[in-house]
Scaffold this motif. Structure first.
Motif: not given
Length: 205
Positions: A97, A115, A120, A129
């Motif tokens: 990320y 990530q 996600i 995160l």
């Protein structure tokens, strides 16, 4: 002289600072309480058998404001997904990320945020995160494989890193049932981070 000291102690800046520290400490204590509750809950705990039976609570380093800091976030553009090796010899899919740049005791350091491509996909983890890291306490006062921190994507280009909320991966306590991401070499700090969960006899036999 006493009068000036009294004026300083009662100044708005001093009061604000005290209130801020109290609020931050309360957040950390909530984290500790939640983590202990998770490990005491038979439906959530990674502990098995006697390890669960004798577990009372996690030992923590004393809360230290030095390890709660503002970091600069440099987001990674066009990050390519990659497979992160895990403790079981398998892999999990992640993407970078960004990097976080920060200072401790006047020295600069960088860590990489990731990530999970699986997490996600879930609505509640879309802003999640993952920060795995190693430091000079590993193998002595903390788990040899490193520690983890959970963060949320910030609105701006700064992010709060609170190492007081760092914890050991599940496989530190149960390597048979859990498959934990191995900390990448780029996230190894050359200093001691004396904050968060201590790895010792947590079961209090």
């Amino acid at each position: 002289m006493k009068k000036y000291i009294l004026i300083f102690l009662l100044s708005p800046l001093f009061i604000f600072s005290q209130n801020k520290n109290s609020k931050e400490n309360l957040e950390i204590k909530r984290f500790q309480k939640k983590l202990n509750a998770e490990y005491l809950n038979p439906k959530e705990t990674p502990l098995r058998g006697a390890n669960f039976k004798y577990f009372k609570k996690h030992p923590f380093f004393p809360i230290n404001s030095k390890y709660r800091l503002m970091a600069k976030l440099i987001k990674t553009e066009n990050a390519v997904p990659f497979d992160l090796p895990t403790s079981s010899g398998n892999t999990k899919s992640y993407r970078e990320y960004g990097k976080v740049a920060f200072e401790i005791d006047g020295k600069s350091y960088r860590l990489t945020l990731y990530q999970s491509l699986d997490l996600i996909k879930q609505e509640k983890y879309k802003d999640y995160l993952f920060l795995p890291f190693r430091d000079a306490t590993n193998g002595k006062e903390t788990y040899g494989g490193g520690k983890y921190m959970d963060l949320t994507i910030p609105k701006g280009n700064t992010i709060i890193l609170d190492f007081n909320k760092s914890y050991q991966p599940y496989c530190a306590y149960n390597a048979y049932d859990y498959n934990c991401p191995i900390v990448p070499e780029e996230n190894k700090l050359p200093i001691e981070i004396r904050a968060g969960v201590i790895y010792e006899d947590i079961y209090h036999h």
